[in-house]
Design an enzyme around this catalytic site. Structure first.
Site, short mmCIF file in Angstrom:
data_model
loop_
_atom_site.label_atom_id
_atom_site.label_comp_id
_atom_site.label_asym_id
_atom_site.label_seq_id
_atom_site.Cartn_x
_atom_site.Cartn_y
_atom_site.Cartn_z
N ILE A 90 0.85 -1.18 0.00
CA ILE A 90 0.00 0.00 0.00
C ILE A 90 0.89 1.24 0.00
O ILE A 90 1.74 1.41 0.88
CB ILE A 90 -0.93 0.02 1.23
CG1 ILE A 90 -1.71 -1.31 1.33
CG2 ILE A 90 -1.87 1.21 1.14
CD1 ILE A 90 -2.55 -1.66 0.12
N LYS A 91 0.69 2.10 -0.99
CA LYS A 91 1.52 3.30 -1.12
C LYS A 91 0.93 4.42 -0.29
O LYS A 91 -0.24 4.78 -0.43
CB LYS A 91 1.62 3.74 -2.58
CG LYS A 91 2.45 2.81 -3.44
CD LYS A 91 2.49 3.26 -4.89
CE LYS A 91 3.49 4.36 -5.12
NZ LYS A 91 3.66 4.64 -6.58
#
Length: 386
Positions: A139-140
């Site tokens: 997850i960025k």
């Protein structure tokens, strides 16, 4: 198999592609890049998805289904993008297993509008992680001041994170601290630290674009002599900071519990100045234990004529600092440079998100009217993700 890309991989650089589309997935193009080009991961962002959705007829059937079910634009975007990321995770499942989670990673970014919202980011990261439902998703989360506690809290819940939009060294120090804090909390929460991975995405080419513009304004011979040096210097100083922080007693205690290092990832490695070698930000940042995420154009350029000339990063901090000092001497305020770049980076992703919303809303409206969902899409949405 590209010998040049294999040499890069053999030097310890994980090659990730900075692009994803349903067309790549359905045609087998992504799987072919894994087989032929040593690609072991993929990064995405709102710009990439906006481009893919604007141009891709592959999304039409799902768009009709979403329209028929009454999905709003936010739900539709989440369904479309997480489906692509889940499929890509499956393409990389063997890579993920063979590398024990080190590679085979696919990144998806929280909505850009949450960049200044800690609570919203934490909630969105958990939601994306749950929806994709694959162990190899990253997850960025952007490295804003508000993003740092969100990074720590996500890691604490066992979510692997790609920290994005890093420009400043002091912010990078905060990113590493957030990762270590998250790991400490994850251990207290009973998570297996060996299953948690993270990369820290340090942006490269944009630094030269901004600094070189300022050097041109200064206009002196001393200023001109410094052009196209700032980005590599900044990245090399970041690597020195990484080595320092991951040599600490604090890290050693976590490593003893099975924790993984947060690898530096070189992002924005497509060259923007046509006068520079098109493989510059790949060849000059070779060092084992890092990731280089490349647009396909850069990947192809390196496959064609890129040269691996050994480790170009370790032991270069003193020389790199001299570059930054010389920039200050000619009047370039590097603190201001990185502040501007963070702000512009967030603005670009906000704009891309707005384009994505507009594209998907139009497609939903078309589907409801019985038109092909892609008929009204703008084919000229630009793809400048890095």
């Amino acid at each position: 198999m590209s010998d040049r890309l294999k040499a890069l991989a053999d030097a310890g650089v994980s090659i990730w592609l900075d692009d994803l589309s349903r067309e790549r997935l359905k045609t087998g193009n992504l799987a072919e890049l894994v087989a032929s080009s040593s690609v072991v991961g993929v990064t995405t962002n709102p710009t990439i998805f906006a481009s893919a959705l604007a141009k891709g007829e592959q999304y039409d059937d799902q768009m009709r289904e979403l329209a028929a079910s009454g999905s709003d634009v936010g739900d539709a975007i989440k369904a479309l993008t997480t489906d692509d990321v889940r499929h890509a995770c499956d393409v990389f499942a063997d890579t993920y297993a063979a590398s024990d989670g080190y590679d085979g990673r696919v990144s998806i970014e929280v909505e850009p509008g949450l960049a200044r919202d800690t609570e919203g980011t934490v909630s969105e990261a958990a939601d994306l992680f749950k929806i994709v439902d694959r162990p190899n998703v990253l997850i960025k989360i952007p490295a804003t001041v508000e993003g740092l506690p969100a990074i720590a809290r996500s890691i604490a819940e066992g979510i692997s994170v790609n920290v994005t939009l890093i420009f400043a060294l002091e912010r990078y120090r905060g990113v590493i601290d957030a990762y270590l804090t998250g790991l400490e909390q994850a251990a207290a929460n009973g998570h297996d630290l060996s299953k948690i991975h993270s990369v820290a995405s340090f942006f490269v080419s944009r630094v030269d674009s901004e600094v070189d513009k300022r050097l041109d304004t200064v206009g002196t011979d001393e200023a001109q002599a410094l052009k196209s040096q700032a980005a590599l210097a900044n990245a090399r100083l970041a690597y020195a900071l990484y080595e320092e922080e991951f040599s600490s007693e604090r890290w050693a205690a976590l490593e003893a519990q099975g924790a993984n290092r947060q690898r530096p990832l070189w992002a924005s490695t497509g060259v923007k100045d046509p006068d520079l070698p098109d493989t510059l930000y790949v060849a000059e940042l070779v060092v084992a234990g890092t990731v280089n995420t490349m647009p396909e154009k850069t990947l192809q350029a390196f496959a064609d004529h890129g040269e691996v000339q050994g480790d170009k990063v370790s032991g270069t901090a003193e020389e790199a600092q001299q570059v930054i000092d010389r920039l200050a001497a000619v009047g370039v305020d590097f603190d201001d440079v990185v502040e501007v770049l963070e702000r512009e980076g967030l603005e670009k992703f906000d704009k891309s998100w707005d384009e994505l919303v507009e594209t998907v809303q139009t497609a939903l409206d078309d589907a409801e009217k019985g038109k092909s969902p892609g008929e009204s899409a703008d084919p000229d949405v630009t793809h400048d993700s890095q």
